[in-house]
Design a protein around this motif. Structure first.
Motif, short mmCIF file in Angstrom:
data_model
loop_
_atom_site.label_atom_id
_atom_site.label_comp_id
_atom_site.label_asym_id
_atom_site.label_seq_id
_atom_site.Cartn_x
_atom_site.Cartn_y
_atom_site.Cartn_z
N PHE A 130 0.91 -1.02 0.05
CA PHE A 130 0.11 0.12 -0.11
C PHE A 130 0.69 1.36 -0.07
O PHE A 130 0.64 2.15 -0.80
N MET A 131 1.87 1.17 0.78
CA MET A 131 2.94 2.65 1.07
C MET A 131 3.49 2.49 -0.42
O MET A 131 3.42 3.97 -0.82
N LEU A 132 3.97 1.81 -0.78
CA LEU A 132 4.76 1.69 -2.29
C LEU A 132 3.75 2.34 -3.40
O LEU A 132 4.28 3.27 -3.92
N ASP A 133 2.51 1.91 -3.26
CA ASP A 133 1.68 2.17 -4.31
C ASP A 133 1.39 3.65 -4.29
O ASP A 133 1.22 4.53 -5.36
N GLU A 134 1.28 4.11 -3.07
CA GLU A 134 0.74 5.38 -2.69
C GLU A 134 1.92 6.41 -3.26
O GLU A 134 1.93 7.40 -3.70
N HIS A 135 3.25 5.95 -2.97
CA HIS A 135 4.31 6.66 -3.21
C HIS A 135 4.63 6.94 -4.76
O HIS A 135 5.11 7.96 -5.33
N ARG A 136 4.09 5.73 -5.38
CA ARG A 136 4.41 5.93 -6.72
C ARG A 136 3.60 6.75 -7.49
O ARG A 136 3.74 7.46 -8.29
N LYS A 137 2.33 6.95 -6.99
CA LYS A 137 1.58 7.71 -7.54
C LYS A 137 1.86 9.14 -7.26
O LYS A 137 1.32 10.06 -8.03
N GLU A 138 2.38 9.35 -6.35
CA GLU A 138 3.01 10.91 -6.04
C GLU A 138 4.27 11.03 -6.86
O GLU A 138 4.96 12.05 -6.53
N GLY A 139 4.57 10.24 -7.72
CA GLY A 139 5.76 10.52 -8.58
C GLY A 139 7.12 10.04 -8.37
O GLY A 139 8.10 10.03 -8.80
N TYR A 140 7.08 9.14 -7.27
CA TYR A 140 8.33 8.49 -6.86
C TYR A 140 8.69 7.01 -7.56
O TYR A 140 7.71 6.44 -7.87
N THR A 141 10.03 7.05 -8.16
CA THR A 141 10.39 6.04 -8.81
C THR A 141 10.65 4.78 -7.91
O THR A 141 11.39 4.83 -6.86
N GLU A 142 9.95 3.58 -7.96
CA GLU A 142 10.36 2.35 -7.10
C GLU A 142 11.29 1.69 -7.27
O GLU A 142 11.97 1.65 -8.34
N MET A 143 12.12 1.69 -6.18
CA MET A 143 13.66 0.81 -6.36
C MET A 143 13.63 -0.45 -5.56
O MET A 143 13.09 -0.28 -4.33
N ILE A 144 14.42 -1.32 -5.95
CA ILE A 144 14.92 -2.22 -4.90
C ILE A 144 16.21 -2.33 -4.77
O ILE A 144 17.12 -2.18 -6.05
N THR A 145 16.95 -2.01 -3.62
CA THR A 145 18.16 -2.10 -3.57
C THR A 145 19.28 -2.86 -2.85
O THR A 145 18.64 -3.87 -2.49
N PRO A 146 20.35 -2.78 -3.26
CA PRO A 146 21.36 -3.67 -2.26
C PRO A 146 20.93 -3.47 -0.99
O PRO A 146 20.83 -2.32 -0.37
N ILE A 147 21.03 -4.42 -0.13
CA ILE A 147 20.98 -4.13 1.27
C ILE A 147 22.25 -4.37 2.12
O ILE A 147 22.30 -4.14 3.34
N VAL A 148 23.27 -4.44 1.34
CA VAL A 148 24.59 -4.66 1.79
C VAL A 148 25.40 -3.48 1.14
O VAL A 148 25.29 -3.28 -0.24
N VAL A 149 26.00 -2.68 1.84
CA VAL A 149 26.77 -1.30 1.15
C VAL A 149 28.32 -1.41 1.58
O VAL A 149 28.56 -1.81 2.48
N ASN A 150 28.92 -0.59 0.75
CA ASN A 150 30.39 -0.47 1.14
C ASN A 150 30.66 0.73 2.04
O ASN A 150 29.72 1.38 2.40
N ASP A 151 31.77 0.96 2.62
CA ASP A 151 32.00 2.03 3.59
C ASP A 151 31.95 3.34 2.94
O ASP A 151 31.38 4.36 3.85
N SER A 152 32.16 3.38 1.64
CA SER A 152 31.92 4.77 1.04
C SER A 152 30.73 5.28 1.15
O SER A 152 30.17 6.57 1.32
N ALA A 153 29.56 4.46 0.99
CA ALA A 153 28.31 4.56 0.91
C ALA A 153 27.91 5.23 2.18
O ALA A 153 27.18 6.10 2.37
N MET A 154 28.30 4.40 3.16
CA MET A 154 27.89 4.52 4.72
C MET A 154 28.70 6.03 5.12
O MET A 154 27.91 6.71 5.73
N PHE A 155 29.62 6.28 4.51
CA PHE A 155 30.11 7.47 4.73
C PHE A 155 29.35 8.82 4.01
O PHE A 155 29.33 9.91 4.54
N GLY A 156 28.91 8.52 2.84
CA GLY A 156 28.32 9.44 2.16
C GLY A 156 26.97 9.94 2.75
O GLY A 156 26.69 11.17 2.74
N THR A 157 26.35 9.13 3.29
CA THR A 157 25.02 9.50 3.89
C THR A 157 25.18 9.75 5.22
O THR A 157 24.38 10.46 6.06
#
Length: 436
Positions: free
Chosen positions: A189-216
């Motif tokens: 339900f949540m994803l469908d609502e956000h898609r209606k608002e123009g968000y692009t749906e993604m499925i992402t990696p759930i393991v990330v490297n250190d530079s990604a953790m630094f970036g955010t």
RNA sequence: GGUACUAUGGCAGAGUGGUAAUGCAGCGGACUCGAAAUCCGCCGAACCCGUGUAGAGCGGGCGCCGGGGUUCGAAUCCCCGUAGUACCUCCA
């Protein structure tokens, strides 16, 4: 990361703003002192390098004309050694500056209430549904038969904390039968609502490297709360904000595409270091939970409008689910590390009769973009940092908890919110079912 | 996971030790009523330092995937990574 040029130029102002964020003012003095040393070293080494470039060119010329250059070469050997020493010094100073700067939190936007902790947060607005479950008033005194969500969940056989603890440890659980189905209904339900608002749906990696953790901004300061993959420089994400925001790290985005909006469901992993003994029961504080996240990349001048819209997107979910909530603006002392301004959306939990955070929506301005180098070209063709925003839309487990408490009936059943019924094959109630 | 090859500007693509060709694209100009074509010029790096009219201009450094090393001098030679491609292996 803060703009070091701003820190140099407007030191006094920056210091006050850091103090508002709970940073000792000496931290800035220390940073600027090392920065000064670094720049002095750079000047020394660069003038030597300039000299070396000249002489080396002469050596090349001499060699081409078969002339002797051994004197110049001997002289340059010394210069070379000196450069090497200074280069090493500079590298060390660079690292120090980086490290000191990387530990400074973002500065708060001028609208943000100033205060040391959550007591200084300011309520923005409150919302409750006209029709609330089977009762007319959401915030009316909670009837005494209302149970905590974990009690209902266990009684209905849809949440299994015991076996979660047996197989994984404390703060893990199994969703069973209709519980698993309800969780799936909620995030679809949540994803469908956000898609209606123009968000692009993604499925992402759930393991990330250190530079990604630094970036955010999770690293280097908050490593103790992260689930690191043993033996690898990778981490299980604490939020999909990390892979979603880092999606464009190091890239220049076409200005006409901004704002760019992403949404994703992902599990989130947190050690909850320092939360020992807090919220030990139920779905509120887990080591693994599902969350639907929203992320935006915007031009600087539009980011605060987009912050309001993103908050409204989170509220929309709660309104359609018919769950009472309020929105608060976090104070300078209560905001997260990367945020310049944050709204928390808190849902009403009738059994405890408190509001609990179910979404946190932040504008980080260019703080994350500077760390991960995300830019766009303005009308003059100059590179500018984008602004990045993130918000939960929403924490799924806490939404389940809120539904179980707000929609429970006196007979022990739970009404399924109307908007979710189509996602549950038309089912209207949760009732006790025996599972093996 | 193994072996081999590859990594140069927005794109294409030269350069095997002497300090980054060339083409396309882009920008400015000439020509033109205007445009195209053509011609001339400029332009390449999320960077850093100094100066400063303070993200202008000028000077310098840096810069050929990242990090080390050799050398007076490294895109070029050596080592360690990372990513891509092919084949092998393994699989969902």
């Amino acid at each position: 990361m803060l703009d070091i040029k701003y820190l140099r130029k407007s030191t006094q102002e920056a210091k006050q703003r850091l103090v508002d964020r709970g940073v000792a003012p000496e931290k800035l003095d220390e940073l600027l002192a090392v920065d000064q040393q670094r720049r002095d070293t750079i000047q020394k080494v660069e003038s030597l390098k300039s000299q070396r470039n000249d002489v080396t060119e002469k050596i090349a010329f001499a060699k081409r004309h078969k002339e002797d250059a051994s004197e110049a070469i001997a002289q340059m050997q010394e210069v070379g050694a000196e450069i090497k020493t200074l280069d090493a010094q500079q590298a060390q100073l660079d690292e120090q500056v980086q490290s000191l700067a990387a530990h400074l939190p973002n500065l708060a936007h001028e609208d943000v209430p100033v205060g040391p902790d959550e007591a200084a947060n300011v309520e923005q607005r409150k919302w409750e549904p006209a029709v609330y479950g089977h009762r007319p008033q959401a915030l009316a005194p909670t009837p005494e038969w209302v149970k905590a969500h974990y009690d209902i969940g266990e009684r209905l056989g849809i949440l299994d904390f015991e076996r979660g603890a047996k197989v994984s440890g404390a703060r893990f659980l199994y969703y069973v039968g209709d519980g698993a189905r309800l969780e799936r209904a909620v995030y679809n339900f949540m994803l469908d609502e956000h898609r209606k608002e123009g968000y692009t749906e993604m499925i992402t990696p759930i393991v990330v490297n250190d530079s990604a953790m630094f970036g955010t901004g999770q690293y280097p300061k908050f490593q103790e709360d992260a689930y690191r993959v043993a033996g690898l420089d990778q981490t299980y994400i604490p939020t999909a904000e990390v892979p979603l925001t880092n999606y464009y790290s190091g890239e220049t985005l076409p200005a006409e595409d901004l704002p760019i909006k992403f949404t994703a469901l992902s599990p989130s992993f947190r050690k909850e270091a320092g939360a020992a003994g807090k919220d030990t029961r139920g779905l509120i504080r887990l080591h693994q939970f599902n969350k639907v996240e929203m992320v935006k990349f915007t031009k600087p001048e539009q980011s605060y409008d987009e912050l309001e819209k993103m908050t409204a997107n989170a509220e929309n979910i709660l309104q359609k689910l018919g769950l009472p909530y309020h929105v608060i603006a976090l104070s300078t002392g209560d905001m997260g590390f990367s945020a310049a301004k944050t709204y928390d959306v808190e849902v009403w939990m009738p059994q405890q009769q408190v509001y609990r955070e179910i979404s946190s929506v932040s504008n980080t301005e260019d703080f994350q973009a500077r760390r991960m180098h995300i830019t766009y070209r303005d009308e003059q063709g100059k590179l500018q940092l984008v602004h990045t925003l993130n918000g939960s839309g929403l924490a799924v487990g806490r939404t389940i908890a809120a539904i179980l408490e707000n929609y429970q009936n006196e007979d022990g059943t739970v009404t399924i919110p109307e908007v979710l019924q189509p996602y549950m094959g038309g089912q209207e109630y949760l009732q006790a079912t025996r599972h093996i």
